[in-house]
Design a protein around this motif. Structure first.
Motif, PDB file in Angstrom:
ATOM      1  N   VAL A 118      -5.056  14.507  -7.844  1.00 45.69           N
ATOM      2  CA  VAL A 118      -5.035  13.050  -7.973  1.00 45.69           C
ATOM      3  C   VAL A 118      -3.955  12.457  -7.068  1.00 45.69           C
ATOM      4  CG1 VAL A 118      -4.608  11.139  -9.566  1.00 45.69           C
ATOM      5  CG2 VAL A 118      -5.945  13.121 -10.314  1.00 45.69           C
ATOM      6  N   ALA A 119      -2.782  13.082  -7.062  1.00 46.56           N
ATOM      7  CA  ALA A 119      -1.687  12.592  -6.220  1.00 46.56           C
ATOM      8  C   ALA A 119      -2.062  12.648  -4.745  1.00 46.56           C
ATOM      9  CB  ALA A 119      -0.423  13.411  -6.490  1.00 46.56           C
ATOM     10  N   ALA A 120      -2.676  13.766  -4.320  1.00 45.33           N
ATOM     11  CA  ALA A 120      -3.069  13.898  -2.913  1.00 45.33           C
ATOM     12  C   ALA A 120      -4.150  12.889  -2.537  1.00 45.33           C
ATOM     13  CB  ALA A 120      -3.547  15.318  -2.634  1.00 45.33           C
ATOM     14  N   LEU A 121      -5.109  12.665  -3.436  1.00 44.83           N
ATOM     15  CA  LEU A 121      -6.160  11.698  -3.145  1.00 44.83           C
ATOM     16  C   LEU A 121      -5.595  10.284  -3.019  1.00 44.83           C
ATOM     17  CD1 LEU A 121      -9.063  12.943  -5.452  1.00 44.83           C
ATOM     18  CD2 LEU A 121      -8.804  13.277  -2.987  1.00 44.83           C
ATOM     19  N   ILE A 122      -4.620   9.944  -3.871  1.00 44.61           N
ATOM     20  CA  ILE A 122      -4.016   8.609  -3.792  1.00 44.61           C
ATOM     21  C   ILE A 122      -3.241   8.452  -2.488  1.00 44.61           C
ATOM     22  CG2 ILE A 122      -2.259   7.104  -4.792  1.00 44.61           C
ATOM     23  CD1 ILE A 122      -3.063   8.130  -7.529  1.00 44.61           C
ATOM     24  N   GLY A 123      -2.334   9.413  -2.219  1.00 42.93           N
ATOM     25  CA  GLY A 123      -1.490   9.305  -1.035  1.00 42.93           C
ATOM     26  C   GLY A 123      -2.267   9.335   0.256  1.00 42.93           C
ATOM     27  N   TRP A 124      -3.142  10.318   0.393  1.00 39.87           N
ATOM     28  CA  TRP A 124      -3.913  10.412   1.634  1.00 39.87           C
ATOM     29  C   TRP A 124      -5.023   9.366   1.680  1.00 39.87           C
ATOM     30  CZ3 TRP A 124      -2.653  13.226   5.854  1.00 39.87           C
ATOM     31  CH2 TRP A 124      -1.617  14.148   5.696  1.00 39.87           C
ATOM     32  N   GLY A 125      -5.435   8.871   0.511  1.00 41.26           N
ATOM     33  CA  GLY A 125      -6.384   7.770   0.510  1.00 41.26           C
ATOM     34  C   GLY A 125      -5.766   6.502   1.102  1.00 41.26           C
ATOM     35  N   VAL A 126      -4.494   6.250   0.790  1.00 41.58           N
ATOM     36  CA  VAL A 126      -3.793   5.118   1.386  1.00 41.58           C
ATOM     37  C   VAL A 126      -3.694   5.300   2.901  1.00 41.58           C
ATOM     38  CG1 VAL A 126      -1.564   3.943   1.532  1.00 41.58           C
ATOM     39  CG2 VAL A 126      -2.506   4.563  -0.702  1.00 41.58           C
TER      40      VAL A 126
ATOM     41  N   LEU B 176       0.837  -1.214   0.000  1.00 37.87           N
ATOM     42  CA  LEU B 176       0.000   0.000   0.000  1.00 37.87           C
ATOM     43  C   LEU B 176       0.868   1.258   0.000  1.00 37.87           C
ATOM     44  CD1 LEU B 176      -2.859  -0.968   2.482  1.00 37.87           C
ATOM     45  CD2 LEU B 176      -3.013  -0.686  -0.005  1.00 37.87           C
ATOM     46  N   ALA B 177       1.953   1.233   0.775  1.00 41.23           N
ATOM     47  CA  ALA B 177       2.829   2.410   0.826  1.00 41.23           C
ATOM     48  C   ALA B 177       3.499   2.660  -0.522  1.00 41.23           C
ATOM     49  CB  ALA B 177       3.876   2.222   1.919  1.00 41.23           C
ATOM     50  N   LEU B 178       3.809   1.584  -1.251  1.00 40.58           N
ATOM     51  CA  LEU B 178       4.471   1.741  -2.557  1.00 40.58           C
ATOM     52  C   LEU B 178       3.550   2.359  -3.603  1.00 40.58           C
ATOM     53  CD1 LEU B 178       6.548  -1.554  -2.817  1.00 40.58           C
ATOM     54  CD2 LEU B 178       7.409   0.773  -2.488  1.00 40.58           C
ATOM     55  N   THR B 179       2.242   2.379  -3.344  1.00 40.90           N
ATOM     56  CA  THR B 179       1.332   3.048  -4.293  1.00 40.90           C
ATOM     57  C   THR B 179       1.545   4.561  -4.305  1.00 40.90           C
ATOM     58  OG1 THR B 179      -0.411   3.190  -2.610  1.00 40.90           O
ATOM     59  CG2 THR B 179      -0.421   1.262  -4.049  1.00 40.90           C
ATOM     60  N   LEU B 180       2.321   5.078  -3.349  1.00 44.69           N
ATOM     61  CA  LEU B 180       2.629   6.501  -3.351  1.00 44.69           C
ATOM     62  C   LEU B 180       3.670   6.868  -4.403  1.00 44.69           C
ATOM     63  CD1 LEU B 180       1.137   6.368  -0.576  1.00 44.69           C
ATOM     64  CD2 LEU B 180       2.751   8.110   0.215  1.00 44.69           C
ATOM     65  N   VAL B 181       4.337   5.859  -4.981  1.00 44.94           N
ATOM     66  CA  VAL B 181       5.383   6.140  -5.967  1.00 44.94           C
ATOM     67  C   VAL B 181       4.849   6.944  -7.152  1.00 44.94           C
ATOM     68  CG1 VAL B 181       6.945   5.079  -7.646  1.00 44.94           C
ATOM     69  CG2 VAL B 181       6.886   4.227  -5.297  1.00 44.94           C
ATOM     70  N   PRO B 182       3.771   6.497  -7.835  1.00 52.19           N
ATOM     71  CA  PRO B 182       3.256   7.338  -8.931  1.00 52.19           C
ATOM     72  C   PRO B 182       2.702   8.673  -8.438  1.00 52.19           C
ATOM     73  CG  PRO B 182       1.770   5.495  -8.503  1.00 52.19           C
ATOM     74  CD  PRO B 182       3.017   5.234  -7.720  1.00 52.19           C
ATOM     75  N   ALA B 183       2.159   8.677  -7.228  1.00 52.35           N
ATOM     76  CA  ALA B 183       1.616   9.934  -6.703  1.00 52.35           C
ATOM     77  C   ALA B 183       2.713  10.977  -6.557  1.00 52.35           C
ATOM     78  CB  ALA B 183       0.926   9.685  -5.363  1.00 52.35           C
ATOM     79  N   LEU B 184       3.903  10.559  -6.120  1.00 51.96           N
ATOM     80  CA  LEU B 184       5.015  11.503  -5.983  1.00 51.96           C
ATOM     81  C   LEU B 184       5.458  12.043  -7.338  1.00 51.96           C
ATOM     82  CD1 LEU B 184       7.116   9.692  -3.232  1.00 51.96           C
ATOM     83  CD2 LEU B 184       5.856  11.841  -2.979  1.00 51.96           C
ATOM     84  N   LEU B 185       5.340  11.228  -8.371  1.00 47.64           N
ATOM     85  CA  LEU B 185       5.696  11.699  -9.708  1.00 47.64           C
ATOM     86  C   LEU B 185       4.637  12.630 -10.283  1.00 47.64           C
ATOM     87  CD1 LEU B 185       7.122   8.431 -11.332  1.00 47.64           C
ATOM     88  CD2 LEU B 185       8.408  10.447 -10.609  1.00 47.64           C
ATOM     89  N   TRP B 186       3.387  12.461  -9.886  1.00 49.49           N
ATOM     90  CA  TRP B 186       2.289  13.284 -10.417  1.00 49.49           C
ATOM     91  C   TRP B 186       2.016  14.526  -9.574  1.00 49.49           C
ATOM     92  CZ3 TRP B 186      -1.449   8.481 -10.727  1.00 49.49           C
ATOM     93  CH2 TRP B 186      -1.007   7.638 -11.745  1.00 49.49           C
ATOM     94  N   ARG B 187       2.785  14.753  -8.531  1.00 47.55           N
ATOM     95  CA  ARG B 187       2.400  15.754  -7.532  1.00 47.55           C
ATOM     96  C   ARG B 187       2.321  17.175  -8.087  1.00 47.55           C
ATOM     97  NH1 ARG B 187       7.836  14.882  -6.828  1.00 47.55           N
ATOM     98  NH2 ARG B 187       9.126  16.715  -6.371  1.00 47.55           N
ATOM     99  N   ARG B 188       3.035  17.478  -9.177  1.00 44.81           N
ATOM    100  CA  ARG B 188       2.936  18.818  -9.768  1.00 44.81           C
ATOM    101  C   ARG B 188       1.996  18.853 -10.968  1.00 44.81           C
ATOM    102  NH1 ARG B 188       8.630  18.993  -8.409  1.00 44.81           N
ATOM    103  NH2 ARG B 188       9.131  18.102 -10.459  1.00 44.81           N
ATOM    104  N   GLY B 189       2.028  17.811 -11.796  1.00 47.62           N
ATOM    105  CA  GLY B 189       1.157  17.783 -12.972  1.00 47.62           C
ATOM    106  C   GLY B 189      -0.293  17.516 -12.626  1.00 47.62           C
TER     107      GLY B 189
END
Length: 379
Positions: A71-79, A54-67
């Motif tokens: 979506v990145a915040a919803l993924i990370g904080w959703g986890v 579950l923690a590794l799902t933050l990997v794409p979120a960190l890459l999308w955090r500016r673009g």
């Protein structure tokens, strides 16, 4: 309060979001390694394989955090919220990894790079997740206070950087606007000068045609030459102007007026040197050279430490004109400071005319400003 909420809601995304770069990939790689290592060595974490995945799902979120910050915040904080729900429903022990603090980066990116709507929706979601996490962990008042302060600091830091970047962009636009206004004034003077000359030649041609018809051809050729030059300068100037500005009619100073800046009776001594054919420059270039030299001289007098001499050198080099303003002041060791708004405005003016400008410490000390402009502006 209603206008404030509306302004935040309609706030657009910042336009200066950088693309994914090497540092982003290094950050993601370091985060992934930290998650895997922590998942292996931390024996106090329950359901370590599941929590690690579950923690590794933050990997794409960190890459999308500016673009895609929402979506990145919803993924990370959703986890993070999912882990809190598991904590509530299953008394299996601690389900938190220290690496999950990376969600703070996503919160920062949401406020720094998101639109107003994304910030409102995202922060509301984060607030719910934080409240759920506090309840699931049965945090005390001290932990609750510390967590809230940390989140507010992250939000405040992102807001400060967002405001500073927006202020910088507005100042940059103001500089460009001022330079375009100045160029509009010069265009006004250029058109007035050339059209007046064309009118005088046309009037003279009417008189000459009646007395000496054979000389009317010479008058028409002179009118054609003057009109072509005027049209070329108008095209080059209008090309860089984007909106109409009112311009006052006032004579523009040029290279021929530079010797008036020289003086030897005060410190620093100002010396002016003019070399080459500088009498038939395009009027916008002629005025720009004077303005650049005047601004560089002003900066040298104000900021050059211990300067005793300032040299202004203008010379023709083929189809270009080179301006060099240098002083013999003391320069501080270390990196070159960021350019101020005056220097940025000078650079903008040079680039608008198809030239370039550079400024920095000279090889023998002091400060050197050098500009290269085309002698004739492009049509």
């Amino acid at each position: 309060m209603i206008p404030v909420r509306r302004s935040i809601w309609h706030e657009p995304r910042p336009a200066d979001a950088p693309p994914i770069g090497r540092l982003d990939r290094l950050l993601v790689g370091a985060f992934a390694v930290a998650v895997v290592v922590e998942g292996i060595v931390r024996s106090d974490v329950a359901w370590r394989p599941l929590v690690t995945v579950l923690a590794l799902t933050l990997v794409p979120a960190l890459l999308w955090r500016r673009g895609r910050p929402l979506v990145a915040a919803l993924i990370g904080w959703g986890v993070a919220g999912l882990l809190s729900i598991l904590q509530l429903t299953t008394p299996a022990g601690d389900l938190d990894l220290y690496s999950m603090l990376a969600v703070l980066i996503l919160l920062y990116s949401l406020v720094r790079w998101g639109s107003g709507r994304e910030i409102v929706v995202g922060t509301a979601f984060v607030t719910v997740v934080v409240a759920l996490g506090m309840y699931a962990s049965a945090a005390g008042w001290a932990d609750l206070f510390g967590g809230i302060v940390l989140l507010l600091l992250v939000v405040a830091l992102a807001a400060v950087f967002r405001y500073r970047a927006d202020l910088w962009q507005r100042q940059q636009r103001e500089i460009r606007t001022q330079e375009r206004v100045a160029l509009a004034r010069e265009l006004h003077d250029t058109v007035a000068h050339h059209v007046s000359a064309i009118a005088v030649q046309a009037q003279a041609g009417g008189v000459v045609a009646g007395i000496q018809p054979e000389k009317a051809v010479e008058v028409l050729a002179a009118i054609e030459s003057e009109a072509s030059r005027t049209l070329a300068e108008m095209r080059s100037m209008v090309r860089v102007l984007r909106e109409e500005e009112a311009a006052a009619f006032s004579p523009q100073l040029g290279v021929a007026d530079l010797p008036a800046l020289a003086h030897a009776d005060t410190k620093p001594v100002v010396e002016v040197s003019l070399e080459g054919s500088l009498t038939r420059l395009a009027r916008p270039v002629d005025a720009a050279l004077y303005r650049l030299a005047q601004e560089s001289l002003t900066n040298a007098v104000r900021h050059a430490r211990g300067a005793t001499r300032v040299g202004i050198d203008v010379r023709r080099e083929g189809d270009a004109v080179r301006l060099r303003v240098c002083d013999d002041g003391r320069t501080e060791p270390g990196p070159v400071p960021e350019p101020g708004f005056g220097l940025l405005g000078m650079t903008e003016r040079a680039q608008l005319l198809g030239g370039s400008l550079s400024a920095g410490p000279g090889p023998e000390g002091g400060w050197v400003v050098e500009a290269v402009l085309p002698a004739e502006v492009r049509a």
